[in-house]
Design an enzyme around this catalytic site. Sequence first.
Site, PDB file in Angstrom:
ATOM      1  N   ASN A   9     114.059  68.764 103.338  1.00  0.00           N
ATOM      2  CA  ASN A   9     112.497  68.593 103.054  1.00  0.00           C
ATOM      3  C   ASN A   9     112.350  67.710 101.787  1.00  0.00           C
ATOM      4  O   ASN A   9     112.577  68.446 100.638  1.00  0.00           O
ATOM      5  CB  ASN A   9     111.814  69.961 103.018  1.00  0.00           C
ATOM      6  CG  ASN A   9     110.252  69.730 102.807  1.00  0.00           C
ATOM      7  OD1 ASN A   9     109.682  68.706 102.960  1.00  0.00           O
ATOM      8  ND2 ASN A   9     109.622  71.074 102.283  1.00  0.00           N
ATOM      9  N   TRP A  10     111.987  66.679 102.027  1.00  0.00           N
ATOM     10  CA  TRP A  10     111.912  65.695 100.970  1.00  0.00           C
ATOM     11  C   TRP A  10     110.645  65.953 100.017  1.00  0.00           C
ATOM     12  O   TRP A  10     110.330  65.388  98.789  1.00  0.00           O
ATOM     13  CB  TRP A  10     112.036  64.352 101.033  1.00  0.00           C
ATOM     14  CG  TRP A  10     113.195  63.814 101.474  1.00  0.00           C
ATOM     15  CD1 TRP A  10     114.628  64.610 101.398  1.00  0.00           C
ATOM     16  CD2 TRP A  10     113.817  62.390 102.204  1.00  0.00           C
ATOM     17  NE1 TRP A  10     115.533  63.751 101.869  1.00  0.00           N
ATOM     18  CE2 TRP A  10     115.033  62.506 102.368  1.00  0.00           C
ATOM     19  CE3 TRP A  10     112.960  61.180 102.373  1.00  0.00           C
ATOM     20  CZ2 TRP A  10     115.839  61.382 102.864  1.00  0.00           C
ATOM     21  CZ3 TRP A  10     113.756  60.285 102.844  1.00  0.00           C
ATOM     22  CH2 TRP A  10     114.953  60.210 103.181  1.00  0.00           C
ATOM     23  N   LYS A  11     109.624  66.726 100.511  1.00  0.00           N
ATOM     24  CA  LYS A  11     108.608  66.827  99.981  1.00  0.00           C
ATOM     25  C   LYS A  11     107.665  65.527  99.402  1.00  0.00           C
ATOM     26  O   LYS A  11     108.028  64.672 100.187  1.00  0.00           O
ATOM     27  CB  LYS A  11     108.522  67.913  98.665  1.00  0.00           C
ATOM     28  CG  LYS A  11     109.194  69.154  99.248  1.00  0.00           C
ATOM     29  CD  LYS A  11     109.359  70.243  98.022  1.00  0.00           C
ATOM     30  CE  LYS A  11     109.832  71.636  98.601  1.00  0.00           C
ATOM     31  NZ  LYS A  11     109.874  72.747  97.750  1.00  0.00           N
ATOM     32  N   HIS A  94     104.124  75.534 105.696  1.00  0.00           N
ATOM     33  CA  HIS A  94     104.964  75.687 104.267  1.00  0.00           C
ATOM     34  C   HIS A  94     104.140  76.373 103.304  1.00  0.00           C
ATOM     35  O   HIS A  94     103.157  76.425 103.225  1.00  0.00           O
ATOM     36  CB  HIS A  94     105.443  74.163 103.974  1.00  0.00           C
ATOM     37  CG  HIS A  94     106.471  74.314 102.927  1.00  0.00           C
ATOM     38  ND1 HIS A  94     106.414  74.547 101.375  1.00  0.00           N
ATOM     39  CD2 HIS A  94     107.964  74.205 102.947  1.00  0.00           C
ATOM     40  CE1 HIS A  94     107.274  74.348 100.769  1.00  0.00           C
ATOM     41  NE2 HIS A  94     108.300  74.269 101.775  1.00  0.00           N
ATOM     42  N   GLU A  96     103.740  75.745 100.357  1.00  0.00           N
ATOM     43  CA  GLU A  96     102.955  75.104  99.272  1.00  0.00           C
ATOM     44  C   GLU A  96     101.497  74.538  99.999  1.00  0.00           C
ATOM     45  O   GLU A  96     100.685  74.420  99.443  1.00  0.00           O
ATOM     46  CB  GLU A  96     103.731  73.969  99.166  1.00  0.00           C
ATOM     47  CG  GLU A  96     104.875  74.167  97.983  1.00  0.00           C
ATOM     48  CD  GLU A  96     105.905  73.260  98.041  1.00  0.00           C
ATOM     49  OE1 GLU A  96     106.989  73.323  97.351  1.00  0.00           O
ATOM     50  OE2 GLU A  96     106.121  71.947  98.821  1.00  0.00           O
ATOM     51  N   GLU A 166     111.428  81.561 103.797  1.00  0.00           N
ATOM     52  CA  GLU A 166     111.242  80.953 102.446  1.00  0.00           C
ATOM     53  C   GLU A 166     110.671  81.811 101.554  1.00  0.00           C
ATOM     54  O   GLU A 166     109.458  82.029 101.495  1.00  0.00           O
ATOM     55  CB  GLU A 166     110.659  79.654 102.362  1.00  0.00           C
ATOM     56  CG  GLU A 166     109.333  79.402 103.236  1.00  0.00           C
ATOM     57  CD  GLU A 166     108.500  78.122 102.852  1.00  0.00           C
ATOM     58  OE1 GLU A 166     109.121  77.339 102.319  1.00  0.00           O
ATOM     59  OE2 GLU A 166     107.195  78.309 103.009  1.00  0.00           O
ATOM     60  N   GLY A 172     111.924  76.104  94.502  1.00  0.00           N
ATOM     61  CA  GLY A 172     111.871  75.083  93.530  1.00  0.00           C
ATOM     62  C   GLY A 172     111.865  75.693  91.934  1.00  0.00           C
ATOM     63  O   GLY A 172     111.627  75.179  90.948  1.00  0.00           O
ATOM     64  N   SER A 212     115.908  77.377  97.432  1.00  0.00           N
ATOM     65  CA  SER A 212     116.937  76.834  96.421  1.00  0.00           C
ATOM     66  C   SER A 212     118.375  76.844  97.062  1.00  0.00           C
ATOM     67  O   SER A 212     119.189  77.297  96.291  1.00  0.00           O
ATOM     68  CB  SER A 212     116.761  77.604  95.163  1.00  0.00           C
ATOM     69  OG  SER A 212     115.605  77.360  94.586  1.00  0.00           O
ATOM     70  N   GLY A 233     115.515  71.614  99.770  1.00  0.00           N
ATOM     71  CA  GLY A 233     114.329  70.900  98.997  1.00  0.00           C
ATOM     72  C   GLY A 233     115.195  70.105  98.141  1.00  0.00           C
ATOM     73  O   GLY A 233     115.735  69.049  98.543  1.00  0.00           O
ATOM     74  N   GLY A 234     115.415  70.384  96.813  1.00  0.00           N
ATOM     75  CA  GLY A 234     115.951  69.462  95.927  1.00  0.00           C
ATOM     76  C   GLY A 234     117.246  68.839  96.135  1.00  0.00           C
ATOM     77  O   GLY A 234     117.516  67.860  95.927  1.00  0.00           O
TER      78      GLY A 234
END
Length: 253
Positions: A9-11, A94, A96, A166, A172, A212, A233-234
């Site tokens: 997930n590149w956001k 999600h 967010e 999640e 994050g 994470s 994510g990251g």
Amino acid sequence: MKKYLIAGNWKMNKSIAEAKAFAVQLKGEYIEHPEQLVIIAPFTQLETLKKELSETGIRVGAQNVHYEKSGAFTGEISVPMLKELGVDMCVVGHSERREYFGETDSRVNLKVKALINAGITPILCVGESLEIREAGNAMLFVSGQIAEDLDGLSAAEVSDVVIAYEPIWAIGTGKTASPEQAEEMCGFIRGMVEGMYGAETAETLIIQYGGSMKPSNAPELLAKPDINGGLIGGASLEVDSFMEIAKAANKLQ
């Protein structure tokens, strides 16, 4: 054989040029099970990624969608628009989106239904805040999300859904639920689906952990019986770290 799905997930990251460069590098890596990989990218990058990855088996997904086919919804993207691009999957609910944009379970439910009707796989995100977990209400909260998000779906339709657990407190932040905490909740989710839709649906359900996950903790998390992959994510923003996680899944097969 246990199924895995490793979703990056590149956001809100990367330009079109950067997305193309990532896809080109990814194609150059040895991928034993390309069908287990999906890149979840911003809307502007979807067409480029579909073209670059079209013959690899690697899938492409969107980060959000509206449940109506068309209308006066400025700034939104419809399911038919995703379908036209050949998008394979789409994240819904999600944390967010829920926290920053007020997305409710009733709307998530409408999005899940719209995607299934179009043949696009929803990746349904559920998870609790730190406050809810510390109060001892994590499972109660997550069960409420699942009950409402899947309301009105048949067992056959639920078989086309991926669920991503999640924990909000681990997204994050650099914190990660312990493998035992992650497995406990993913096992609870599978048990809940079994109670709602039967053992066959529950056994084949793909349940991801999203919080994470990175190369250092992926092997232990992915080895747990009820964890079928990760919503990354990251660590998905660089090919090398994303591939390390994918290879960790390959080794377990």
